[in-house]
Write a protein that holds these residues in place. Structure first.
Motif, PDB file in Angstrom:
ATOM      1  N   PRO A   1      24.303  79.663 -76.036  1.00 46.90           N
ATOM      2  CA  PRO A   1      25.269  79.444 -75.027  1.00 46.90           C
ATOM      3  C   PRO A   1      25.802  80.589 -73.722  1.00 46.90           C
TER       4      PRO A   1
ATOM      5  N   SER B   1      27.349  82.241 -70.416  1.00 46.77           N
ATOM      6  CA  SER B   1      28.678  82.411 -70.076  1.00 46.77           C
ATOM      7  C   SER B   1      28.247  82.577 -68.257  1.00 46.77           C
TER       8      SER B   1
ATOM      9  N   VAL C   1      36.083  77.155 -72.931  1.00 44.82           N
ATOM     10  CA  VAL C   1      34.533  76.742 -73.309  1.00 44.82           C
ATOM     11  C   VAL C   1      34.194  75.364 -73.196  1.00 44.82           C
ATOM     12  N   ASP C   2      33.373  75.184 -72.415  1.00 42.60           N
ATOM     13  CA  ASP C   2      32.548  74.251 -72.519  1.00 42.60           C
ATOM     14  C   ASP C   2      31.640  73.498 -73.935  1.00 42.60           C
TER      15      ASP C   2
ATOM     16  N   GLY D   1      29.369  75.775 -76.142  1.00 40.98           N
ATOM     17  CA  GLY D   1      29.499  76.586 -76.623  1.00 40.98           C
ATOM     18  C   GLY D   1      29.540  77.919 -74.707  1.00 40.98           C
ATOM     19  N   ASN D   2      29.091  77.066 -73.717  1.00 44.22           N
ATOM     20  CA  ASN D   2      29.010  78.456 -72.833  1.00 44.22           C
ATOM     21  C   ASN D   2      30.081  78.734 -72.277  1.00 44.22           C
ATOM     22  N   VAL D   3      30.952  80.062 -72.114  1.00 39.26           N
ATOM     23  CA  VAL D   3      31.772  80.179 -71.655  1.00 39.26           C
ATOM     24  C   VAL D   3      32.197  80.784 -69.972  1.00 39.26           C
TER      25      VAL D   3
END
Length: 113
Positions: A59, A61, A99-100, A103-105
């Motif tokens: 992930p 960000s 958070v997508d 798990g990307n922020v």
């Protein structure tokens, strides 16, 4: 010396179609790379790249500088997305986050009013 003028974070995603759908619900214009495994989401002059990794998922960000963090949070909640409400920070920003599905922020913020 060359001046950098733009950055496009690359988010690792497990399912490109699901990721494109998610970002479209957030108001991004989306498109898949014709060669497969990669896509783009753009909004208001910013761009995120979405890639299916050949190996392990990691992930990432990104931080979005916006005019009104509360307004953006409300719009994303209206798209049925869970958003952490913006709060004033000690460094003078009014910041929220989401958070997508991979798990990307995405943190986002505007100046404190």
């Amino acid at each position: 010396m060359t001046t950098a003028y733009r950055i496009a974070p690359i988010f690792s995603v497990r399912d490109l179609d699901a990721a494109l759908d998610f970002y479209q619900r957030l108001g991004f214009a989306v498109r898949a790379y014709a060669g497969g495994g990669y896509g783009f989401a753009s909004r208001d002059g910013i761009e995120l790249h979405l890639g299916v990794p050949s190996r392990e998922h990691h992930p990432g960000s990104a931080y979005l500088f916006v005019d009104d963090a509360d307004q953006l949070a409300a719009a994303w909640r209206a798209a049925d997305v869970q958003v952490h409400a913006p709060e004033d920070t000690e460094w003078g920003r009014h910041e929220g986050a989401l958070v997508d599905p991979d798990g990307n922020v995405i943190r986002f913020g505007s100046p404190v009013k």
